[in-house]
Design an enzyme around this catalytic site. Structure first.
Site, short mmCIF file in Angstrom:
data_model
loop_
_atom_site.label_atom_id
_atom_site.label_comp_id
_atom_site.label_asym_id
_atom_site.label_seq_id
_atom_site.Cartn_x
_atom_site.Cartn_y
_atom_site.Cartn_z
N ASP A 198 21.04 24.91 -16.58
CA ASP A 198 20.72 25.41 -15.25
C ASP A 198 21.38 26.79 -15.12
O ASP A 198 22.54 26.96 -15.46
CB ASP A 198 21.27 24.46 -14.19
CG ASP A 198 20.98 24.96 -12.79
OD1 ASP A 198 19.83 25.32 -12.52
OD2 ASP A 198 21.93 25.01 -11.98
N ASP B 14 25.36 21.80 -12.05
CA ASP B 14 26.45 21.57 -11.10
C ASP B 14 25.95 21.27 -9.70
O ASP B 14 26.72 20.93 -8.83
CB ASP B 14 27.39 22.78 -11.06
CG ASP B 14 26.70 24.03 -10.53
OD1 ASP B 14 25.45 24.02 -10.43
OD2 ASP B 14 27.39 25.02 -10.23
N THR C 285 22.19 28.88 -12.43
CA THR C 285 23.25 29.06 -11.45
C THR C 285 24.40 28.10 -11.73
O THR C 285 24.20 26.90 -11.81
CB THR C 285 22.71 28.81 -10.03
OG1 THR C 285 21.58 29.66 -9.81
CG2 THR C 285 23.78 29.11 -9.00
#
Length: 849
Positions: free
Chosen positions: A337, A605, A339
């Site tokens: 991912d 996250d 970000t």
């Protein structure tokens, strides 16, 4: 108290702007006295300290232990009370009564091995437990009107627990306050769609918040909670759910089946067939049974995993499930991912570009109010809060929190006070605003999208501010047009339709300094990296390009991906970077990759990563990630460093590759021990070895070398079919070793005569078996390094010392008699080693791994 708690509560129960949100009200809404929608119930203060104390006294506490490892008692039991320890223990006790001390050495070796296993697992337990406390979820609980983070185990019955996006529901309860609260219960029910919760609705432990916020009252704590047993079991230190452990268990099962009838036959042949004294027959029978047991293999596997946990723990990497070390070693695709993984969590506003003649001062006031409307801002909104402080004059009457599926947030304000141009709006004037992805809020072909694309190509992140009630007010001036008299409902399905673009907010993401090196490592290790992000595809591609990622120029917008699994898998194999991926698509993409035989690791996250993390073969969460991601991930990087991943991969490869390597040594011994016993039973001769001989051979050709080889660096990617890969070498090696040894033994029986003949026969047979076993070790130790060559040479030198030092000759009953048979033993060993070398290469070609 954390920043999140500060946003939610102050000393007086109000938020940072003096507004006290009540149950069911939007964040930032005013008190009931001046609300246009009527009175709002006051916010519950939660339990008092006295009420908490009474519940603790009654035992109404969430006492489910956070288990990151086996208990001390379980560790001792697991290492001491094993099937093979029981067999060896009985044989050891027998030998203590019927034979000299040196024939009982194998029993002391087992005690030492078991002690080593216990000590290493206890060290791993301390490491895991310490890291688990650091990474433990800290729910926010409201007591005496003040919200504070506490340990999960400190929650009591009837506690009021606050929730925000990404928070995990840690106990069962009932919703007390809800602000567009959307909860994902898929981990419990299998239902993928988020559930909108209202006051009075049931909350189940194990679910998590995907959007909105609120609070719920705990109704079941401890082991009564719905997911308590599942959560406790899932978080335990485990070793059994792995191909390696399953393979070793399978091998040990087959060894047991072979060992029992062979041992029975050996006992009968030695006690009945040979005319020996009873003690001598028992000693040689035990000498034939003990080496059949590959007891050190289980120990070495446990020690290797435990040391792996300790090594990773020093790098702030929490391994929540031990097989994750093994699993990541098998990974050939890692999904990242953007970000929080390739970029750091924080962002900075670099530019504000107004559209359609909007006044910049007015837009800044809107952005400030939007920032204040969300008590739990994400990274993008936090950047707006830092850049555009709220004046506190506007009142938020409704709010729509950001959702990964929706890709925008919104709020409705009553514009009180002076407008940007100095004109007052007057009471009762409302405006509704949306903030989110430009390509989602704007129709295709809108002129603003061309500017957005240009900015995205530079790797910048762009948010669009749009006025949703543009049909009632043009939104282009300073706000003095009065806006609407009735706000547009934010939960309207067509809220974004007809929204008027007002401004572009340009954000710059901070690249992780270690991301480029980590991506280069994966490329070097033939692990395919796929960037899967919810952001604009062009922007994601630009970020990946800055990090030197291959294929970044050919970014795919996930909205154009086929939904059929096979077609999606093909597209994933052919491309590297994907943008505008929804949470459900992330999950589908993981499944598509797995359908093509890939072992997939997923990092993330955010709450939008939870489903994909759960379905991936290995889920990796950042320590700063949401409680939900940390709960479902097998590995948590507590220091939030993406650069730790290569260490985890390398540790897994070291463990798996080395255990596969040394398992061949252990099983070669098992094969030749079983075959020697069978040959002795068939021919009716005396068993050639005493326990001391095979203890010496096992120590020098297996035990000591295996310990060093198991902890050596190993970068080879783990391969499947552990049992097949080990047995294809150990069976021919064991057969050749047994044949060479038994040939030497039979020749020696015809050569030597007299009272000391048996000792002489045993000595030359031991020499042959040692030399062939040393050749197996020499093959296993390849490719050679200086320390591997030194290891092999040291083992050979140690055996030579035993042969030439008189007291060691006597201790181990090893003395070469004459010249003919010892050199014959060497010659037979040389022939056996040559055949072994040929067989090893033939097996490698005939049965490739």
């Amino acid at each position: 108290m954390t920043e999140r708690a500060k946003i939610n509560t102050g000393d007086d129960g109000a938020d940072d702007h003096g507004r006290s949100p009540g149950p069911g009200s939007a964040p930032g809404s005013g008190s009931g006295a001046d609300s246009p929608r009527g009175a709002v119930a006051p916010r519950s203060p939660g339990l008092t300290a006295t009420e908490v104390a009474k519940r603790v006294e009654r035992g109404e506490v969430n006492d489910v232990p956070v288990r990151s490892s086996r208990s001390t008692a379980d560790i001792v039991r697991g290492n001491v009370f094993t099937r093979f320890n029981a067999i060896i223990g009985v044989l050891w006790l027998i030998m203590l009564f019927v034979a000299p001390f040196q024939d009982s050495l194998f029993g002391y070796v087992i005690i030492a091995n078991t002690g080593i296993g216990i000590v290493q697992e206890l060290r791993a337990k301390r490491t895991l437990d310490g890291l688990a406390v650091i990474g433990e979820a800290k729910p926010t609980v409201r007591r005496d009107g003040v919200a504070a983070e506490i340990s999960t185990s400190e929650i009591v019955l009837d506690d009021l627990i606050e929730l925000g996006p990404g928070d995990k529901v840690v106990v069962d309860g009932v919703v007390a306050e809800a602000d567009n609260l959307e909860v994902d219960e898929s981990l419990l029910t299998g239902e993928a769609d988020p559930v909108l919760k209202q006051p009075g609705d049931r909350m189940m432990s194990g679910s998590f918040v995907v959007a909105g916020g609120g609070a719920f009252t705990a109704t079941k704590v401890g082991r009564e909670a719905y997911a308590a047993q599942l959560a406790e079991e899932a978080s335990r230190f485990t070793l059994v759910r792995s191909e390696l452990s399953a393979g070793i268990s399978t091998i040990l099962k087959y060894v047991t089946w072979m060992m029992i009838p062979t041992a029975i036959g050996l006992i009968i042949s030695q006690l009945v067939g040979e005319n020996n004294n009873l003690k001598g027959a028992i000693a040689r029978t035990v000498g034939g049974i003990v080496p059949m047991i590959p007891e050190g293999l289980v120990l070495l596997t446990s020690v290797a995993f435990a040391i792996g946990v300790i090594r990773l723990g020093r790098k702030q990497c929490l391994v929540q499930e031990l097989p994750a070390i093994e699993g990541l070693a098998r990974v050939d695709v890692v999904c990242l991912d953007k970000t929080g993984t390739l970029t750091e969590g924080g962002m900075d506003v670099t530019r504000l570009q107004t559209l359609n003649g909007a006044d910049e001062a007015y837009v800044r006031r809107v952005l400030g109010a939007l920032g204040a409307s969300d008590p739990r801002p994400n990274a993008s909104l936090q950047a707006l809060i830092d850049a555009y402080p709220d004046s506190g004059e506007w009142r938020c009457t409704d709010a729509l929190p950001f959702s990964s599926a929706r890709k925008y947030s919104g709020a409705t304000f009553e514009e009180r006070g002076n407008g940007a141009g100095g004109a007052g709006t007057g009471a009762g004037a409302y405006s509704t605003w949306l903030l989110g992805a430009p390509d989602v809020l704007l129709p295709a072909g809108d002129p603003a999208l061309a500017e957005v694309d240009r900015l995205n190509e530079q790797g910048l992140r762009v948010l669009l501010l749009a006025r949703a009630d543009a049909g009632n007010g043009d939104g282009t001036g300073d706000g003095s047009d009065g806006g609407t008299t009735e706000p547009t409902p934010l939960d309207s399905p067509d809220i974004a339709a007809g929204a008027r673009a007002t401004a572009l907010v340009v954000l710059e993401q901070r690249l992780r300094p270690d991301a480029a090196d980590t991506l280069a490592y994966f490329a070097d290790q033939n692990v395919a990296a796929k960037v899967i992000s919810g952001d604009n595809a062009v922007s994601v591609g630009a970020v990946a390009g800055k990090l030197g990622m291959a294929g970044a120029a050919n970014t795919i917008d996930a909205r154009t991906l086929p939904t059929e699994r096979e077609a999606m898998a093909t597209a994933l194999d052919e491309h590297t970077v994907f943008g505008r991926v929804t949470p459900q698509q992330k999950r589908d993409m993981v499944a598509a990759l797995q359908s093509h035989g890939h072992t997939v690791a997923m990092t993330g996250d955010g709450v939008n990563d939870v489903l994909a993390l759960k379905d991936a073969d290995i889920g990796v969460s950042m320590g700063s990630g949401s409680e939900a991601t940390r709960a479902v991930a097998q590995i948590v990087l507590l220091d939030n460093s993406f650069a730790t991943l290569p260490s985890v991969v390398a540790e897994g490869r070291r463990v798996i590759g080395n255990i596969t390597r040394v398992a061949t040594l252990f099983l070669t011994k098992t094969v030749y021990s079983v075959l020697l016993a069978v040959l002795v039973v068939v021919t009716g001769v005396q068993y050639p070895f005493l326990p001391r001989h095979l203890t010496l051979l096992s120590t020098l050709t297996i035990g000591v070398p295996a310990f060093f080889l198991a902890l050596a660096p190993n970068k080879e990617r783990a391969k499947p079919n552990f049992v097949r890969r080990v047995m294809r070498y150990s069976i021919p090696a064991g057969v050749i070793a047994a044949a060479a040894t038994f040939t030497t033994y039979l020749l020696a029986r015809h050569y030597y005569t007299g009272p000391g003949a048996l000792d002489a026969e045993t000595s030359v047979a031991t020499l042959t078996l040692f030399l062939v076993s040393m050749w197996v070790l020499a093959i296993i130790a390849r490719p050679y390094t200086w320390w591997r060559l030194l290891l092999v040479a040291a083992m050979g030198g140690a055996f030579l010392v035993v042969l030439v030092v008189p007291w060691l000759q006597q201790f181990f009953a090893l003395k070469l008699v004459g010249v003919t048979m010892p050199w014959t033993a060497v010659a037979i060993a040389a022939v056996g080693s040559a055949i072994l070398e040929w067989a090893w290469r033939w097996v490698g070609r005939r049965f490739p791994a």
